[in-house]
Design an enzyme around this catalytic site. Structure first.
Site, short mmCIF file in Angstrom:
data_model
loop_
_atom_site.label_atom_id
_atom_site.label_comp_id
_atom_site.label_asym_id
_atom_site.label_seq_id
_atom_site.Cartn_x
_atom_site.Cartn_y
_atom_site.Cartn_z
N GLU A 89 0.82 -1.22 0.00
CA GLU A 89 0.00 0.00 0.00
C GLU A 89 0.85 1.27 0.00
OE1 GLU A 89 -3.35 1.71 -0.49
OE2 GLU A 89 -3.21 -0.48 -0.36
N VAL A 90 1.89 1.26 0.83
CA VAL A 90 2.75 2.45 0.95
C VAL A 90 3.47 2.70 -0.37
CG1 VAL A 90 4.63 3.50 2.23
CG2 VAL A 90 3.06 1.96 3.39
N PRO B 245 -26.37 29.45 8.62
CA PRO B 245 -27.34 29.72 9.68
C PRO B 245 -26.77 30.47 10.89
CG PRO B 245 -26.72 27.41 9.66
CD PRO B 245 -26.05 28.02 8.47
N LYS C 274 -32.93 44.07 7.69
CA LYS C 274 -34.37 44.26 7.73
C LYS C 274 -34.92 43.47 8.90
CE LYS C 274 -34.72 42.35 3.70
NZ LYS C 274 -34.12 42.20 2.40
N ALA D 5 -30.52 28.44 15.66
CA ALA D 5 -29.94 27.14 15.33
C ALA D 5 -28.47 27.25 14.96
CB ALA D 5 -30.71 26.53 14.16
N ASP E 170 -27.06 41.99 6.92
CA ASP E 170 -28.30 42.27 7.64
C ASP E 170 -28.33 41.59 9.00
OD1 ASP E 170 -29.00 39.72 6.78
OD2 ASP E 170 -29.94 40.55 4.97
N PRO F 207 9.08 -8.88 -4.88
CA PRO F 207 8.74 -10.24 -5.33
C PRO F 207 7.24 -10.37 -5.58
CG PRO F 207 9.76 -10.26 -3.13
CD PRO F 207 9.68 -8.85 -3.53
N GLY G 8 -28.08 35.88 5.62
CA GLY G 8 -28.19 34.71 6.49
C GLY G 8 -28.66 33.50 5.69
N GLY G 9 -28.18 32.33 6.06
CA GLY G 9 -28.62 31.10 5.41
C GLY G 9 -28.21 31.06 3.96
N ASP G 10 -29.18 30.74 3.12
CA ASP G 10 -28.93 30.66 1.69
C ASP G 10 -29.63 31.84 1.02
OD1 ASP G 10 -28.29 29.09 -0.83
OD2 ASP G 10 -30.44 29.43 -1.03
N MET H 225 -39.74 32.22 9.48
CA MET H 225 -40.41 33.46 9.86
C MET H 225 -41.78 33.20 10.46
SD MET H 225 -39.35 35.79 6.56
CE MET H 225 -39.41 34.48 5.34
N1 SAH Z 1 -32.14 32.93 3.76
C1 SAH Z 1 -32.36 32.44 5.10
C2 SAH Z 1 -33.77 32.68 5.57
C3 SAH Z 1 -34.12 34.13 5.71
S1 SAH Z 1 -35.75 34.36 6.32
C4 SAH Z 1 -32.03 30.95 5.15
O1 SAH Z 1 -31.75 30.34 4.13
O2 SAH Z 1 -32.00 30.42 6.25
C5 SAH Z 1 -35.46 34.58 8.04
C6 SAH Z 1 -35.91 33.37 8.82
O3 SAH Z 1 -34.94 32.34 8.72
C7 SAH Z 1 -36.05 33.61 10.29
O4 SAH Z 1 -37.26 34.19 10.61
C8 SAH Z 1 -35.97 32.19 10.83
O5 SAH Z 1 -37.20 31.53 10.66
C9 SAH Z 1 -34.98 31.57 9.89
N2 SAH Z 1 -33.63 31.51 10.45
C10 SAH Z 1 -32.53 32.08 9.98
N3 SAH Z 1 -31.46 31.78 10.73
C11 SAH Z 1 -31.90 30.98 11.72
C12 SAH Z 1 -31.30 30.31 12.81
N4 SAH Z 1 -29.98 30.40 13.07
N5 SAH Z 1 -32.06 29.53 13.60
C13 SAH Z 1 -33.38 29.41 13.37
N6 SAH Z 1 -34.00 30.02 12.37
C14 SAH Z 1 -33.29 30.79 11.54
#
Ligand code: SAH
Length: 470
Positions: A22-23, A225, A270, A412, A248, A43, A301-303, A383
């Site tokens: 393997e090595v 998140p 917002k 979360a 934001d 061998p 935040g998030g996606d 939300m």
């Molecule tokens: N684009 C973001 C969502 C934006 S709408 C995404 O993809 O997550 C905003 C909502 O996202 C919040 O009201 C809540 O419901 C949720 N949210 C965002 N971050 C969160 C977190 N860390 N924990 C729980 N809910 C979250």
């Protein structure tokens, strides 16, 4: 300096690997990548090496090691599990002036193999003098995440313009400034994204113009998140490159700290009812900044394309001919699910998952209730904190059982995460008594019952508890 670092050109050069396991295989692969002519003395070969020999990719010297095998070699690697053989290979190679490495034995080795980050032609090698290879590998892993996969492509692209640029700028400082503007600018991103033709055209016109300011661009980036560890490599890199960051409310301060130190930070957040900057103003601001040649990072935040209004933001950019890019992020539903131990789908409980918003349009929650209340599915409400009671009631009224498991996950993935689990009938009360506030998600479906077993991110601090209802 215990070892002198060099890069060796091995194309077409004969090398000997002693050992057939393997090595040895790992070493053979690397040598082949470098274009070496590889001889393997052993061998017996393991299955993969045997296959390589059959296909003529390596030459198999079907014998125990003997010093004659070293004749004509540039480099030798001893990779057997027999210490005496390894030592013999090292001694013979030394006597013949052949570079030799004994795997895992820096003492016997003339050279050692570093951990490498390969963005050919760009190559980074990390070594610990053979003493703590794990440390070198750790550093390698860190660098891997920082250095984009497209760097090799960028290096080749730049090399192909080298002579032309040299001819155009005879002053070395002007040349350096030109290259900096290319390699740190949007043009480099275009190359790494693979649009070579556009990049070539832009490069040609810049060389002709004798430099010119870098063009502005907007990066619409998902920050995940909240937990900074959940950022993507691409998001992090763009954060370190952007001139201005628009962020934001959902973007945690720790995340913002990862932006370039001297980047301008603009809060455009917002809150649900109190808009800091109306959406249209944000859109116009991005256009204005990009037109000034700035690289603008819009951090969300998030996606950005999941309840993020990302589509609206880039529509304005597209209309105005501004270059932009969208970087996905982990949406909070995925983050909350993973960190609260609630799989969104499960073979036994949920064959589908739906993301909806609990936000009211014109005073009412408009959702497709007949679809949302079908069994065997998970519904995640974004939300929905302020409308939780109405939402849970509507689920029940439209036919989902009152005892359907339901959870709220607040903040979360962050250190402030709290999870409250109950049922459609008990959840609103639990949320109120525990003071669950935005940002939080509501998850409805049988999968919630798994949280008891699967949650692993329980915080021991008082403000972060997992509450289970009997
Ligand atoms: N684009 C973001 C969502 C934006 S709408 C995404 O993809 O997550 C905003 C909502 O996202 C919040 O009201 C809540 O419901 C949720 N949210 C965002 N971050 C969160 C977190 N860390 N924990 C729980 N809910 C979250």
């Amino acid at each position: 300096m215990d070892f002198f670092p060099i890069f060796l050109k091995l194309t077409g050069q004969s090398c000997l690997v002693v050992g057939g396991g393997e090595v040895a295989l790992r070493k053979v692969r690397l040598l082949l990548e470098a274009g070496a002519r590889v001889n393997v003395a052993a061998p017996a070969l393991n299955a993969e090496l045997a296959g390589m020999a059959e296909r003529g990719e390596i030459a198999h010297l079907n014998a125990r090691y003997a010093s004659e095998q070293l004749s004509g070699m540039r480099l030798a690697i001893a990779a057997t599990d027999d210490a005496a053989v390894n030592r013999q290979v090292a001694e013979d190679a030394e006597a013949l002036g052949i570079l030799v490495n004994v795997v895992d034995d820096a003492e016997l080795s003339r050279y050692i193999s570093p951990a490498i980050i390969d963005r050919s032609p760009l190559m980074i090698a990390v070594a610990s003098g053979g003493s703590v290879p794990v440390l070198a590998r750790q550093i390698r892993a860190r660098l891997e995440s920082l250095i984009p996969a497209g760097y090799g492509r960028l290096a080749r692209f730049a090399a192909s313009f080298r002579d032309e640029v040299k001819a155009r700028f005879d002053n070395i400082d002007a040349r350096r400034r030109f290259w900096e503007s290319v390699l740190e600018g949007q043009l480099a991103e275009t190359v790494m994204n693979g649009d070579e033709a556009a990049a070539r055209a832009e490069m040609a016109s810049r060389i002709e113009a004798g430099g010119c300011e870098p063009a502005g661009a907007v990066y619409l980036v998902g920050a995940g998140p909240g937990n900074p560890d959940l950022l993507t490599f691409r998001a992090l890199r763009l954060m370190q490159l952007a001139d201005v960051v628009l962020y934001d409310k959902l973007v945690a301060p720790e995340l913002l700290n990862m932006a370039r130190r001297d980047a301008e930070r603009v809060y455009v957040g917002k809150a649900r009812a109190n808009h800091a900057l109306p959406q249209d103003d944000i859109n116009q601001l991005m256009v204005k900044l990009a037109r000034q040649g700035k690289r603008v990072l819009r951090l969300k935040g998030g996606d950005p394309f999941t309840f993020g209004r990302g589509g609206e933001e880039i529509a304005t950019l597209a209309e105005n001919g501004i270059a932009f890019e969208v970087v996905p992020g982990i949406t909070s539903a995925s983050g909350a699910a993973a960190y609260a131990g609630i799989p969104l789908t499960h073979r036994d409980y949920a064959q589908s998952v739906t993301f909806v918003t609990g936000h009211k349009q014109d005073g009412s929650i408009e959702l497709d209730w007949p679809a949302l209340t079908r069994p065997q599915q998970t519904v995640v409400v974004y939300m929905g904190v302020s409308t939780a009671a109405e939402l849970c009631q509507a689920f029940i009224e439209h036919g989902r059982a009152a005892e359907t498991p339901a959870a709220a996950v607040e903040w979360a993935t962050t250190e402030r995460q709290r999870t409250v689990c109950g049922t459609l009938s008990s959840l609103p009360g639990l949320m109120a008594s525990h003071g669950i506030a935005s940002p939080a998600l509501i998850i409805v479906g049988e999968v919630v019952s798994l949280a008891d077993k699967l949650s692993w991110y329980r915080r021991s601090s008082d403000s972060a508890v997992t509450i289970q209802e009997d």
